[in-house]
Design an enzyme around this catalytic site. Sequence first.
Site, PDB file in Angstrom:
ATOM      1  N   HIS A 241       0.858  -1.179   0.000  1.00  8.64           N
ATOM      2  CA  HIS A 241       0.000   0.000   0.000  1.00  8.64           C
ATOM      3  C   HIS A 241       0.899   1.235   0.000  1.00  8.64           C
ATOM      4  O   HIS A 241       2.045   1.190   0.458  1.00  8.64           O
ATOM      5  CB  HIS A 241      -0.884   0.022   1.247  1.00  8.64           C
ATOM      6  CG  HIS A 241      -2.038  -0.926   1.186  1.00  8.64           C
ATOM      7  ND1 HIS A 241      -3.054  -0.813   0.264  1.00  8.64           N
ATOM      8  CD2 HIS A 241      -2.332  -2.022   1.945  1.00  8.64           C
ATOM      9  CE1 HIS A 241      -3.931  -1.777   0.456  1.00  8.64           C
ATOM     10  NE2 HIS A 241      -3.515  -2.534   1.465  1.00  8.64           N
ATOM     11  N   CYS A 291      -0.117   2.839  -4.324  1.00  2.98           N
ATOM     12  CA  CYS A 291      -0.871   4.039  -4.657  1.00  2.98           C
ATOM     13  C   CYS A 291      -0.077   5.290  -4.353  1.00  2.98           C
ATOM     14  O   CYS A 291       0.726   5.327  -3.426  1.00  2.98           O
ATOM     15  CB  CYS A 291      -2.170   4.084  -3.883  1.00  2.98           C
ATOM     16  SG  CYS A 291      -3.507   3.329  -4.797  1.00  2.98           S
TER      17      CYS A 291
END
Length: 420
Positions: A241, A291
Amino acid sequence: MEEAQRRALRRGRARLVAALRVAPLWGPLQERGLFTRPMVEDVQSAGSRGEQARQLVIDLETRGKRAFPVFLSILRDTGQGDLADMLTEECGCPSAPPQLVDLRPVELELRGGHHPKNVNLPEHLSIPVQAESERPRVPPVPVRGLAVDKWNRDLVYQLRADPCGRCLILNNINFTTGSGLSTRHGSDVDCEKLEKRFRALSFDVLTQRDLEAQAMVSELQKLARQDHSTLDCCTVVILSHGCQTSHVQFPGGVYGTDGKPIPIEKIVNYFNGSNCPSLRGKPKLFFIQACGGEQRDRGFVVDSSSPGDEAPGGSVESDATPFQAPSGNTDEPDAVASLPTPSDILVSYSTFPGFVSWREVSSGSWYVETLDSVLEQYAPSEDLLNMLLRVANAVSAKGKYKQIPGCFNFLRKKFFFKCK
Protein backbone atom coordinates in the site's frame (compact mmCIF):
# COMPACT_ATOMS: atom_id res chain seq x y z
CA MET A 1 36.78 -15.07 -44.34
CA GLU A 2 39.75 -16.99 -43.04
CA GLU A 3 39.29 -20.55 -41.80
CA ALA A 4 40.27 -19.61 -38.22
CA GLN A 5 37.57 -16.96 -38.20
CA ARG A 6 34.94 -19.38 -39.54
CA ARG A 7 35.99 -21.88 -36.91
CA ALA A 8 35.60 -19.21 -34.19
CA LEU A 9 32.07 -18.43 -35.35
CA ARG A 10 31.14 -22.11 -35.35
CA ARG A 11 32.58 -22.73 -31.90
CA GLY A 12 30.88 -19.64 -30.50
CA ARG A 13 27.58 -20.21 -32.28
CA ALA A 14 25.80 -21.72 -29.27
CA ARG A 15 26.65 -18.77 -27.04
CA LEU A 16 25.83 -16.26 -29.78
CA VAL A 17 22.43 -17.86 -30.34
CA ALA A 18 21.77 -17.75 -26.59
CA ALA A 19 22.99 -14.22 -25.84
CA LEU A 20 23.35 -12.13 -29.02
CA ARG A 21 21.06 -9.08 -29.11
CA VAL A 22 20.40 -8.81 -32.83
CA ALA A 23 18.15 -5.74 -33.03
CA PRO A 24 20.88 -3.13 -32.51
CA LEU A 25 23.09 -4.80 -35.14
CA TRP A 26 20.98 -4.20 -38.23
CA GLY A 27 21.84 -0.52 -38.70
CA PRO A 28 25.63 -0.89 -38.23
CA LEU A 29 25.72 -4.01 -40.41
CA GLN A 30 24.19 -2.01 -43.28
CA GLU A 31 26.25 1.10 -42.59
CA ARG A 32 29.50 -0.87 -42.57
CA GLY A 33 28.58 -2.61 -45.83
CA LEU A 34 28.34 -6.20 -44.55
CA PHE A 35 24.62 -6.61 -45.26
CA THR A 36 22.11 -5.00 -47.57
CA ARG A 37 18.60 -4.22 -46.45
CA PRO A 38 17.09 -7.28 -48.25
CA MET A 39 19.69 -9.46 -46.51
CA VAL A 40 18.76 -7.97 -43.13
CA GLU A 41 15.06 -8.54 -43.79
CA ASP A 42 15.80 -12.11 -44.80
CA VAL A 43 17.55 -12.75 -41.48
CA GLN A 44 14.75 -11.05 -39.55
CA SER A 45 12.24 -13.39 -41.17
CA ALA A 46 14.00 -16.37 -39.56
CA GLY A 47 11.69 -16.04 -36.54
CA SER A 48 12.69 -15.61 -32.89
CA ARG A 49 15.71 -13.68 -31.67
CA GLY A 50 17.67 -16.91 -31.30
CA GLU A 51 16.82 -18.05 -34.82
CA GLN A 52 17.79 -14.64 -36.21
CA ALA A 53 21.11 -14.87 -34.36
CA ARG A 54 21.73 -18.36 -35.74
CA GLN A 55 21.01 -17.25 -39.32
CA LEU A 56 23.15 -14.12 -38.91
CA VAL A 57 26.17 -16.19 -37.82
CA ILE A 58 25.70 -18.58 -40.75
CA ASP A 59 25.47 -15.69 -43.21
CA LEU A 60 28.55 -14.00 -41.77
CA GLU A 61 30.68 -16.96 -42.82
CA THR A 62 29.89 -16.19 -46.45
CA ARG A 63 31.10 -12.59 -46.28
CA GLY A 64 34.58 -11.32 -47.18
CA LYS A 65 37.82 -11.04 -45.21
CA ARG A 66 36.77 -7.87 -43.38
CA ALA A 67 33.49 -9.40 -42.10
CA PHE A 68 34.97 -10.91 -38.94
CA PRO A 69 36.88 -7.86 -37.60
CA VAL A 70 34.04 -5.52 -38.55
CA PHE A 71 31.53 -7.78 -36.78
CA LEU A 72 33.70 -7.73 -33.65
CA SER A 73 33.83 -3.94 -33.80
CA ILE A 74 30.04 -3.73 -34.10
CA LEU A 75 29.60 -6.08 -31.14
CA ARG A 76 31.75 -3.81 -28.98
CA ASP A 77 29.93 -0.70 -30.20
CA THR A 78 26.57 -2.24 -29.20
CA GLY A 79 27.67 -3.11 -25.68
CA GLN A 80 28.30 -6.79 -26.42
CA GLY A 81 32.05 -6.74 -25.92
CA ASP A 82 31.95 -10.00 -23.96
CA LEU A 83 30.82 -11.82 -27.11
CA ALA A 84 33.51 -10.07 -29.15
CA ASP A 85 36.15 -11.15 -26.63
CA MET A 86 34.85 -14.73 -26.76
CA LEU A 87 35.13 -14.84 -30.57
CA THR A 88 38.60 -13.28 -30.50
CA GLU A 89 39.71 -15.94 -28.03
CA GLU A 90 38.19 -18.73 -30.14
CA CYS A 91 39.96 -17.35 -33.21
CA GLY A 92 43.29 -17.50 -31.40
CA CYS A 93 44.59 -14.18 -32.67
CA PRO A 94 43.67 -10.49 -32.23
CA SER A 95 41.56 -9.12 -35.02
CA ALA A 96 43.07 -6.08 -36.72
CA PRO A 97 40.74 -3.34 -37.89
CA PRO A 98 40.20 -3.01 -41.64
CA GLN A 99 43.16 -1.22 -43.27
CA LEU A 100 42.72 2.16 -44.86
CA VAL A 101 43.11 2.54 -48.58
CA ASP A 102 46.22 4.37 -49.88
CA LEU A 103 45.44 7.91 -50.96
CA ARG A 104 48.11 8.06 -53.70
CA PRO A 105 46.68 8.56 -57.19
CA VAL A 106 46.16 5.56 -59.43
CA GLU A 107 47.43 5.89 -62.96
CA LEU A 108 45.23 4.45 -65.66
CA GLU A 109 47.02 4.03 -69.00
CA LEU A 110 44.87 4.31 -72.10
CA ARG A 111 46.04 1.86 -74.69
CA GLY A 112 44.62 0.65 -77.93
CA GLY A 113 41.49 2.70 -77.57
CA HIS A 114 39.71 4.52 -80.39
CA HIS A 115 39.74 8.17 -79.42
CA PRO A 116 37.34 10.67 -80.97
CA LYS A 117 38.95 13.06 -83.40
CA ASN A 118 40.03 16.50 -82.28
CA VAL A 119 40.06 15.40 -78.62
CA ASN A 120 43.36 15.63 -76.77
CA LEU A 121 43.65 13.01 -74.08
CA PRO A 122 46.65 12.67 -71.81
CA GLU A 123 48.63 9.48 -72.01
CA HIS A 124 47.83 8.77 -68.32
CA LEU A 125 44.89 9.75 -66.09
CA SER A 126 45.44 10.44 -62.39
CA ILE A 127 42.34 9.52 -60.37
CA PRO A 128 42.48 10.09 -56.60
CA VAL A 129 41.19 7.18 -54.56
CA GLN A 130 39.39 8.20 -51.39
CA ALA A 131 40.07 6.36 -48.17
CA GLU A 132 37.11 4.41 -46.84
CA SER A 133 37.26 6.33 -43.56
CA GLU A 134 36.80 9.64 -45.43
CA ARG A 135 33.91 8.62 -47.63
CA PRO A 136 30.65 10.29 -46.69
CA ARG A 137 28.74 7.98 -44.37
CA VAL A 138 25.22 7.39 -45.64
CA PRO A 139 22.73 6.78 -42.83
CA PRO A 140 21.36 3.23 -42.93
CA VAL A 141 17.81 2.59 -44.04
CA PRO A 142 15.64 2.47 -40.90
CA VAL A 143 14.99 -1.10 -39.81
CA ARG A 144 12.04 -2.17 -37.69
CA GLY A 145 12.84 -2.58 -34.00
CA LEU A 146 16.09 -0.61 -34.24
CA ALA A 147 17.07 1.55 -31.28
CA VAL A 148 19.06 4.15 -33.18
CA ASP A 149 21.79 4.90 -30.69
CA LYS A 150 21.98 1.55 -28.93
CA TRP A 151 25.17 0.77 -30.78
CA ASN A 152 26.89 3.86 -29.45
CA ARG A 153 28.37 2.45 -26.26
CA ASP A 154 29.05 5.93 -24.87
CA LEU A 155 25.28 6.26 -24.47
CA VAL A 156 24.57 2.75 -23.19
CA TYR A 157 25.17 1.20 -19.76
CA GLN A 158 27.39 -1.85 -20.21
CA LEU A 159 26.08 -5.02 -18.53
CA ARG A 160 28.84 -7.63 -18.63
CA ALA A 161 28.57 -9.34 -15.25
CA ASP A 162 26.60 -12.56 -14.73
CA PRO A 163 24.43 -12.07 -12.82
CA CYS A 164 24.28 -8.44 -13.88
CA GLY A 165 23.07 -7.28 -10.47
CA ARG A 166 20.94 -7.95 -7.41
CA CYS A 167 17.16 -7.55 -7.33
CA LEU A 168 15.31 -7.17 -4.01
CA ILE A 169 11.51 -7.63 -4.03
CA LEU A 170 9.56 -6.52 -0.95
CA ASN A 171 6.04 -7.94 -1.12
CA ASN A 172 3.59 -6.81 1.57
CA ILE A 173 0.24 -8.61 1.50
CA ASN A 174 -1.10 -8.95 5.05
CA PHE A 175 -1.26 -5.89 7.31
CA THR A 176 -1.84 -5.68 11.04
CA THR A 177 -5.32 -4.92 12.31
CA GLY A 178 -4.14 -1.69 13.88
CA SER A 179 -2.78 -0.41 10.58
CA GLY A 180 -6.24 -0.01 9.07
CA LEU A 181 -4.89 -1.40 5.77
CA SER A 182 -6.58 -4.19 3.84
CA THR A 183 -5.05 -7.45 2.62
CA ARG A 184 -3.52 -7.00 -0.84
CA HIS A 185 -5.07 -9.96 -2.65
CA GLY A 186 -3.33 -10.74 -5.93
CA SER A 187 0.06 -9.37 -4.89
CA ASP A 188 1.53 -12.89 -4.82
CA VAL A 189 0.70 -13.13 -8.52
CA ASP A 190 2.69 -9.94 -9.14
CA CYS A 191 5.59 -11.20 -7.06
CA GLU A 192 5.86 -14.56 -8.85
CA LYS A 193 5.82 -12.86 -12.25
CA LEU A 194 8.57 -10.43 -11.32
CA GLU A 195 10.74 -13.11 -9.68
CA LYS A 196 10.71 -15.14 -12.90
CA ARG A 197 11.16 -12.09 -15.11
CA PHE A 198 14.17 -10.62 -13.33
CA ARG A 199 15.86 -14.02 -13.07
CA ALA A 200 15.41 -14.31 -16.85
CA LEU A 201 17.04 -10.87 -17.11
CA SER A 202 20.19 -12.15 -15.34
CA PHE A 203 19.46 -10.78 -11.86
CA ASP A 204 20.12 -12.50 -8.55
CA VAL A 205 16.64 -12.21 -6.98
CA LEU A 206 15.81 -12.08 -3.25
CA THR A 207 12.18 -11.79 -2.08
CA GLN A 208 10.99 -10.75 1.38
CA ARG A 209 7.32 -10.98 2.36
CA ASP A 210 5.17 -9.08 4.87
CA LEU A 211 7.71 -6.83 6.54
CA GLU A 212 7.05 -4.03 9.01
CA ALA A 213 8.48 -0.65 8.11
CA GLN A 214 11.66 -1.02 10.16
CA ALA A 215 12.30 -4.49 8.71
CA MET A 216 11.87 -3.07 5.20
CA VAL A 217 14.41 -0.37 6.00
CA SER A 218 16.82 -2.99 7.35
CA GLU A 219 16.58 -5.09 4.15
CA LEU A 220 17.12 -2.04 1.96
CA GLN A 221 20.10 -0.88 3.99
CA LYS A 222 21.55 -4.40 3.95
CA LEU A 223 21.35 -4.44 0.14
CA ALA A 224 22.88 -0.95 -0.13
CA ARG A 225 25.79 -1.94 2.14
CA GLN A 226 26.72 -5.00 0.11
CA ASP A 227 29.67 -4.91 -2.28
CA HIS A 228 28.36 -4.34 -5.80
CA SER A 229 31.79 -3.70 -7.33
CA THR A 230 31.69 -6.85 -9.51
CA LEU A 231 28.11 -6.19 -10.61
CA ASP A 232 26.71 -3.71 -13.13
CA CYS A 233 23.37 -2.55 -11.69
CA CYS A 234 20.82 -2.96 -8.91
CA THR A 235 17.01 -3.24 -8.82
CA VAL A 236 14.46 -2.78 -6.03
CA VAL A 237 10.78 -3.72 -6.40
CA ILE A 238 8.22 -2.76 -3.74
CA LEU A 239 4.67 -4.15 -3.72
CA SER A 240 2.60 -2.58 -0.95
CA HIS A 241 0.00 0.00 0.00
CA GLY A 242 1.17 3.56 -0.61
CA CYS A 243 0.48 7.17 0.23
CA GLN A 244 1.55 10.73 -0.50
CA THR A 245 4.43 12.22 1.46
CA SER A 246 6.28 15.49 1.53
CA HIS A 247 9.39 15.27 -0.61
CA VAL A 248 12.15 17.12 -2.43
CA GLN A 249 13.13 14.73 -5.24
CA PHE A 250 10.93 11.60 -5.32
CA PRO A 251 7.25 11.72 -4.31
CA GLY A 252 5.19 9.13 -2.48
CA GLY A 253 5.69 6.57 0.23
CA VAL A 254 5.02 2.87 0.90
CA TYR A 255 3.69 1.21 4.02
CA GLY A 256 5.12 -1.56 6.14
CA THR A 257 2.69 -4.16 7.41
CA ASP A 258 2.46 -2.20 10.67
CA GLY A 259 0.99 0.79 8.82
CA LYS A 260 4.07 2.99 9.15
CA PRO A 261 5.07 4.83 5.94
CA ILE A 262 8.53 4.95 4.36
CA PRO A 263 9.15 7.80 1.89
CA ILE A 264 10.31 6.65 -1.56
CA GLU A 265 12.89 9.42 -1.38
CA LYS A 266 14.42 7.84 1.71
CA ILE A 267 14.54 4.43 0.01
CA VAL A 268 16.22 5.79 -3.10
CA ASN A 269 18.81 7.73 -1.15
CA TYR A 270 20.10 4.58 0.55
CA PHE A 271 21.58 3.76 -2.86
CA ASN A 272 22.99 7.12 -3.94
CA GLY A 273 26.68 7.70 -4.54
CA SER A 274 27.38 8.77 -0.97
CA ASN A 275 25.67 5.86 0.78
CA CYS A 276 26.50 3.10 -1.70
CA PRO A 277 29.94 3.76 -3.27
CA SER A 278 30.12 0.42 -5.11
CA LEU A 279 27.09 1.44 -7.21
CA ARG A 280 28.46 4.83 -8.27
CA GLY A 281 28.00 5.34 -12.00
CA LYS A 282 25.85 2.19 -12.23
CA PRO A 283 22.11 2.15 -12.94
CA LYS A 284 19.81 1.75 -9.94
CA LEU A 285 16.22 0.87 -10.83
CA PHE A 286 13.18 1.11 -8.56
CA PHE A 287 9.72 -0.25 -9.45
CA ILE A 288 6.93 0.82 -7.08
CA GLN A 289 3.53 -0.89 -7.20
CA ALA A 290 1.62 1.21 -4.69
CA CYS A 291 -0.87 4.04 -4.66
CA GLY A 292 0.25 7.61 -4.83
CA GLY A 293 -2.98 8.80 -3.16
CA GLU A 294 -6.72 8.16 -3.18
CA GLN A 295 -8.06 10.12 -6.16
CA ARG A 296 -9.94 8.09 -8.74
CA ASP A 297 -9.37 9.22 -12.30
CA ARG A 298 -12.35 8.80 -14.66
CA GLY A 299 -10.30 10.12 -17.57
CA PHE A 300 -11.77 12.10 -20.45
CA VAL A 301 -13.55 11.14 -23.65
CA VAL A 302 -11.37 10.23 -26.63
CA ASP A 303 -12.02 8.53 -29.93
CA SER A 304 -10.74 5.09 -29.01
CA SER A 305 -11.69 1.48 -29.52
CA SER A 306 -9.98 0.33 -26.33
CA PRO A 307 -12.06 -2.24 -24.41
CA GLY A 308 -12.93 -2.35 -20.74
CA ASP A 309 -15.50 0.24 -19.71
CA GLU A 310 -16.45 -1.54 -16.50
CA ALA A 311 -15.97 0.35 -13.27
CA PRO A 312 -13.56 -1.42 -10.94
CA GLY A 313 -15.44 -3.52 -8.45
CA GLY A 314 -15.71 -7.03 -7.16
CA SER A 315 -12.23 -8.49 -7.54
CA VAL A 316 -10.63 -5.16 -8.42
CA GLU A 317 -8.94 -3.35 -5.54
CA SER A 318 -6.74 -0.31 -5.08
CA ASP A 319 -3.64 0.27 -2.99
CA ALA A 320 -4.91 3.68 -1.94
CA THR A 321 -4.63 5.04 1.58
CA PRO A 322 -5.32 8.58 2.83
CA PHE A 323 -2.40 10.95 3.15
CA GLN A 324 -1.46 11.67 6.75
CA ALA A 325 1.06 14.36 7.55
CA PRO A 326 3.81 12.96 9.78
CA SER A 327 3.62 14.02 13.40
CA GLY A 328 6.39 16.12 14.84
CA ASN A 329 9.17 17.91 13.08
CA THR A 330 10.46 14.89 11.10
CA ASP A 331 11.23 16.66 7.83
CA GLU A 332 14.36 18.70 8.35
CA PRO A 333 14.80 21.02 5.35
CA ASP A 334 18.54 21.45 5.86
CA ALA A 335 19.11 17.65 5.94
CA VAL A 336 16.94 16.93 2.92
CA ALA A 337 18.32 19.81 0.86
CA SER A 338 21.88 18.60 1.39
CA LEU A 339 21.29 15.22 -0.27
CA PRO A 340 23.59 14.57 -3.23
CA THR A 341 22.07 15.13 -6.64
CA PRO A 342 20.75 11.74 -7.80
CA SER A 343 22.37 10.18 -10.82
CA ASP A 344 22.01 6.82 -12.53
CA ILE A 345 18.62 6.37 -10.84
CA LEU A 346 15.21 5.58 -12.30
CA VAL A 347 12.04 5.28 -10.21
CA SER A 348 9.03 3.79 -12.00
CA TYR A 349 5.66 4.37 -10.32
CA SER A 350 2.55 2.32 -11.00
CA THR A 351 0.42 5.48 -10.94
CA PHE A 352 0.61 9.26 -11.09
CA PRO A 353 1.18 10.84 -7.64
CA GLY A 354 -2.12 11.43 -5.90
CA PHE A 355 -4.06 8.71 -7.71
CA VAL A 356 -4.94 5.09 -6.97
CA SER A 357 -3.28 2.03 -8.47
CA TRP A 358 -5.60 -0.83 -9.45
CA ARG A 359 -5.02 -4.49 -8.66
CA GLU A 360 -7.07 -7.57 -9.53
CA VAL A 361 -7.28 -10.60 -7.25
CA SER A 362 -6.76 -13.21 -10.00
CA SER A 363 -4.25 -11.56 -12.34
CA GLY A 364 -2.45 -9.07 -10.07
CA SER A 365 -1.98 -5.35 -10.61
CA TRP A 366 -2.47 -3.69 -13.97
CA TYR A 367 0.99 -2.19 -13.77
CA VAL A 368 2.95 -5.37 -12.97
CA GLU A 369 0.95 -7.51 -15.38
CA THR A 370 1.70 -5.06 -18.20
CA LEU A 371 5.32 -4.50 -17.17
CA ASP A 372 6.00 -8.24 -17.17
CA SER A 373 4.41 -8.66 -20.59
CA VAL A 374 6.35 -5.74 -22.11
CA LEU A 375 9.67 -6.95 -20.66
CA GLU A 376 9.07 -10.43 -22.03
CA GLN A 377 8.38 -9.14 -25.53
CA TYR A 378 10.68 -6.13 -25.89
CA ALA A 379 13.61 -6.47 -23.46
CA PRO A 380 15.85 -8.14 -26.09
CA SER A 381 15.57 -5.13 -28.40
CA GLU A 382 14.40 -1.95 -26.64
CA ASP A 383 15.76 0.26 -23.88
CA LEU A 384 13.98 0.60 -20.54
CA LEU A 385 12.50 4.08 -21.09
CA ASN A 386 10.94 3.02 -24.38
CA MET A 387 9.42 -0.03 -22.70
CA LEU A 388 8.02 2.10 -19.87
CA LEU A 389 6.25 4.22 -22.49
CA ARG A 390 4.63 1.03 -23.76
CA VAL A 391 3.58 0.15 -20.21
CA ALA A 392 2.05 3.59 -19.64
CA ASN A 393 0.17 3.46 -22.92
CA ALA A 394 -1.26 0.00 -22.27
CA VAL A 395 -2.26 0.62 -18.64
CA SER A 396 -3.88 3.96 -19.47
CA ALA A 397 -6.32 2.20 -21.82
CA LYS A 398 -7.73 -0.11 -19.13
CA GLY A 399 -11.05 0.20 -17.30
CA LYS A 400 -13.48 2.99 -16.55
CA TYR A 401 -11.36 4.36 -13.73
CA LYS A 402 -8.03 5.30 -15.24
CA GLN A 403 -4.45 4.80 -14.18
CA ILE A 404 -1.23 5.92 -15.82
CA PRO A 405 2.22 4.86 -14.66
CA GLY A 406 5.08 7.34 -14.72
CA CYS A 407 8.74 7.60 -13.80
CA PHE A 408 11.41 9.93 -12.47
CA ASN A 409 14.45 9.38 -14.64
CA PHE A 410 17.98 10.38 -13.65
CA LEU A 411 19.78 7.83 -15.83
CA ARG A 412 22.67 9.22 -17.88
CA LYS A 413 22.55 6.55 -20.56
CA LYS A 414 20.27 4.09 -22.27
CA PHE A 415 19.56 0.97 -20.23
CA PHE A 416 19.12 -2.36 -22.02
CA PHE A 417 18.44 -5.48 -19.97
CA LYS A 418 20.75 -8.45 -20.36
CA CYS A 419 18.55 -11.29 -21.62
CA LYS A 420 19.56 -14.90 -21.04
